[in-house]
Each structure stands twice: as C-alpha cells, then as structure tokens.
Design a protein around this motif. Sequence first.
Motif, mmCIF file in Angstrom:
data_model
loop_
_atom_site.group_PDB
_atom_site.id
_atom_site.type_symbol
_atom_site.label_atom_id
_atom_site.label_comp_id
_atom_site.label_asym_id
_atom_site.label_seq_id
_atom_site.Cartn_x
_atom_site.Cartn_y
_atom_site.Cartn_z
ATOM 1 N N GLU A 127 69.285 56.430 83.230
ATOM 2 C CA GLU A 127 69.577 57.854 83.341
ATOM 3 C C GLU A 127 71.075 58.119 83.343
ATOM 4 O OE1 GLU A 127 67.654 61.717 85.522
ATOM 5 O OE2 GLU A 127 67.621 59.832 86.638
ATOM 6 N N THR A 128 71.847 57.211 83.920
ATOM 7 C CA THR A 128 73.302 57.374 83.956
ATOM 8 C C THR A 128 73.991 56.607 82.819
ATOM 9 O OG1 THR A 128 73.541 55.528 85.498
ATOM 10 C CG2 THR A 128 73.311 57.730 86.444
ATOM 11 N N GLN A 129 73.205 56.063 81.920
ATOM 12 C CA GLN A 129 73.708 55.367 80.718
ATOM 13 C C GLN A 129 74.629 54.194 81.065
ATOM 14 O OE1 GLN A 129 75.123 58.183 77.664
ATOM 15 N NE2 GLN A 129 74.081 59.798 78.803
ATOM 16 N N CYS A 130 74.201 53.391 82.032
ATOM 17 C CA CYS A 130 74.987 52.198 82.368
ATOM 18 C C CYS A 130 74.133 50.931 82.339
ATOM 19 C CB CYS A 130 75.676 52.363 83.724
ATOM 20 S SG CYS A 130 74.568 52.536 85.144
ATOM 21 N N TRP A 131 72.919 51.015 81.835
ATOM 22 C CA TRP A 131 72.026 49.860 81.788
ATOM 23 C C TRP A 131 72.592 48.749 80.923
ATOM 24 C CZ3 TRP A 131 68.381 47.525 84.302
ATOM 25 C CH2 TRP A 131 67.500 46.639 83.667
ATOM 26 N N GLU A 132 73.316 49.103 79.868
ATOM 27 C CA GLU A 132 73.791 48.095 78.914
ATOM 28 C C GLU A 132 74.813 47.143 79.522
ATOM 29 O OE1 GLU A 132 77.112 49.881 76.133
ATOM 30 O OE2 GLU A 132 75.487 51.341 76.330
ATOM 31 N N TRP A 133 75.492 47.534 80.577
ATOM 32 C CA TRP A 133 76.440 46.611 81.222
ATOM 33 C C TRP A 133 75.950 46.177 82.607
ATOM 34 C CZ3 TRP A 133 78.700 51.524 79.797
ATOM 35 C CH2 TRP A 133 78.798 52.449 80.824
ATOM 36 N N ARG A 134 74.644 46.089 82.756
ATOM 37 C CA ARG A 134 74.051 45.693 84.042
ATOM 38 C C ARG A 134 74.492 44.310 84.494
ATOM 39 N NH1 ARG A 134 70.582 45.720 79.926
ATOM 40 N NH2 ARG A 134 69.263 43.896 79.445
ATOM 41 N N GLY A 135 74.858 43.432 83.543
ATOM 42 C CA GLY A 135 75.262 42.080 83.889
ATOM 43 C C GLY A 135 76.754 41.920 84.072
ATOM 44 N N ARG A 136 77.519 43.007 83.966
ATOM 45 C CA ARG A 136 78.963 42.929 84.167
ATOM 46 C C ARG A 136 79.302 43.178 85.633
ATOM 47 N NH1 ARG A 136 81.808 46.820 79.955
ATOM 48 N NH2 ARG A 136 83.586 46.225 81.272
ATOM 49 N N THR A 137 80.414 42.597 86.070
ATOM 50 C CA THR A 137 80.831 42.804 87.453
ATOM 51 C C THR A 137 81.420 44.206 87.616
ATOM 52 O OG1 THR A 137 83.053 41.931 87.076
ATOM 53 C CG2 THR A 137 81.333 40.361 87.752
ATOM 54 N N LEU A 138 81.317 44.721 88.832
ATOM 55 C CA LEU A 138 81.858 46.047 89.106
ATOM 56 C C LEU A 138 83.354 46.087 88.822
ATOM 57 C CD1 LEU A 138 80.749 48.767 90.258
ATOM 58 C CD2 LEU A 138 81.654 48.047 92.474
ATOM 59 N N GLY A 139 84.061 45.009 89.155
ATOM 60 C CA GLY A 139 85.505 44.966 88.949
ATOM 61 C C GLY A 139 85.927 44.965 87.496
ATOM 62 N N SER A 140 85.023 44.642 86.586
ATOM 63 C CA SER A 140 85.372 44.605 85.161
ATOM 64 C C SER A 140 85.175 45.956 84.486
ATOM 65 C CB SER A 140 84.522 43.555 84.436
ATOM 66 O OG SER A 140 83.170 43.988 84.311
ATOM 67 N N LEU A 141 84.664 46.935 85.216
ATOM 68 C CA LEU A 141 84.346 48.233 84.621
ATOM 69 C C LEU A 141 85.515 49.208 84.770
ATOM 70 C CD1 LEU A 141 80.712 48.682 85.995
ATOM 71 C CD2 LEU A 141 81.410 47.720 83.791
ATOM 72 N N SER A 142 85.587 50.163 83.863
ATOM 73 C CA SER A 142 86.571 51.229 83.982
ATOM 74 C C SER A 142 86.182 52.161 85.119
ATOM 75 C CB SER A 142 86.646 52.023 82.671
ATOM 76 O OG SER A 142 85.454 52.794 82.503
ATOM 77 N N GLY A 143 87.087 53.066 85.481
ATOM 78 C CA GLY A 143 86.791 53.999 86.567
ATOM 79 C C GLY A 143 85.566 54.846 86.283
ATOM 80 N N GLY A 144 85.449 55.351 85.049
ATOM 81 C CA GLY A 144 84.298 56.166 84.690
ATOM 82 C C GLY A 144 83.004 55.370 84.668
ATOM 83 N N GLU A 145 83.071 54.139 84.178
ATOM 84 C CA GLU A 145 81.884 53.286 84.159
ATOM 85 C C GLU A 145 81.435 52.962 85.584
ATOM 86 O OE1 GLU A 145 82.759 50.897 79.947
ATOM 87 O OE2 GLU A 145 83.496 50.108 81.865
ATOM 88 N N ARG A 146 82.403 52.670 86.445
ATOM 89 C CA ARG A 146 82.077 52.360 87.838
ATOM 90 C C ARG A 146 81.423 53.568 88.508
ATOM 91 N NH1 ARG A 146 86.871 51.310 89.326
ATOM 92 N NH2 ARG A 146 86.790 49.115 88.738
#
Length: 259
Positions: A127-146
């Motif tokens: 629903e929030t369109q973040c399923w595709e990076w489910r295996g990435r660490t929180l620290g590797s995400l941009s502010g908007g992705e986080r």
Amino acid sequence: MSEPALAAAGLRVALGGAEVLHGITLSLPAGRWTAIVGPNGAGKTTLLKALAHLLPCRGEAWIAGRAAGDWTPRERGRLLAWLGQSEGGAQDLMAQDVVMLGRLPHQSWLGPSSGQDRSAVEDAMRETQCWEWRGRTLGSLSGGERQRVLLARALAVQAPLLVMDEPLANLDPPHQADWLRIVRRHVQRGGTAVSVLHEITMALHADDMVLMDAGRVVHQGACADPGTHRALERVFDGRIGVHSLAGQWLALPNEFSAA
C-alpha cells in the motif's frame, strides 16, 4: 452516538520545567480525519503525544471513551498506531522486519510471526509502495523511502486509530498524494486518523481541523467551514489566505494570492 476517538479535559503538559499545554479540553470524533495545525512551537506534537498517552500530563485524557491510563500497553498498541516525527530505528534492520514491529501487539512474548502477521506486513508495504525493497536495510534507504516504511509499520498494526506526527516529512508530491489516498481509505473503512501537518493545503483535505497557538486550542471545526478558514488565516497572522480552486481548498501566501 459513538465515543470520541480521543478526548481531553484540562490537559496540561510541562517540558523542561515550562508548561507547554495550558489546560486543553477537546474531543476528536471517531470515523473522521482530524488535522492539527498551528505555527511552530504551538504545542501540536506535545498535544498529539499526550492524547496518545506517550507523555506524562495533568488533567484527563480518554482513548475510545476509556481513561487513557486504563488501557494496558498491549491493548493500546492494538487500538492506536503511532507514526512519530523523524523516527529512527535500528539502521541495520531489514525494511520488512521494521514493518513487522507493527505486529508486536498481536504476538505472544517471543512468539513467531504468523501467516496473518506476514500478510498484514506485505499488504501495508504494498500500500505504501515499499515492498520492492523489503530486503534492504533501513539505513540504506533515502529519507522518503524510510518514511514510507515507517508508515507501513503503522498500517501493519491494523489499528482503528491512526495517529501521525508530520507524516509527510521527506515525501515528494506524488507520494504525499499517495499518503492522502491511504488516509482516506482508512477512514472510509471505518477508521479514525489524527495527524499533525505543516502542509496546510494537505490539512485542508481533512474532515476537521484543530488550530493551536501558544499551547492552546484556538479553533476546532470542519475544514470546509469558512469560520475555520478565517481562524486559520488569523493564527498565521494573515500571512496566508484560504482559496477555492476546482473544488479544492488551497492555502496560499497572501502576496501570491493578491498578485
């Protein structure tokens, strides 16, 4: 008539020895979206935390008609999902694991996640369109992705009451529009949303608005009510004006609207 989602009487909060909220009394209806708006330092975040029983306070506060302190943490965790301002978290946690934290109120102590938990997490991340990076660490995400992952964590709780402090931080305009649709769907499904927003035009999409200034509520009313628009203009010292365009309310700087 249903009980208010959140209510308070004589609510006072002191931080660092200084009183921040000065005897606030208000009632926020269930089944609607209420936006809390006001200048910097008005006490918006403090009010939201006090209503959610996340800050010590004097006075009385109720969640779903019951004294806030009478709910157990697990009960409150199932009833109310919280999305805080500039939240961090374990930067080395995978995004999917961060969202799974939202299911903790539904799980037994040290119990494994269930199929229902995993389904709720996937639904929230899609629903929030973040399923595709489910295996990435929180620290590797941009502010908007986080921010989208943290919103998914709140949605994964599947709580009837969604309480959010500056949820649009770091989101670009398309994802702000997505957030607006998510909140509207939550309310259409029978849920309640309460959000502190600095984006006044987005706040005008809410059903109701609470206006704060200097630790007090100075107005509460429907977002479509002209009285709310005039109060909004006053609380920002006439520096903005509320205008209608194509059936939507916009808050514009007065120098722009007069040009």
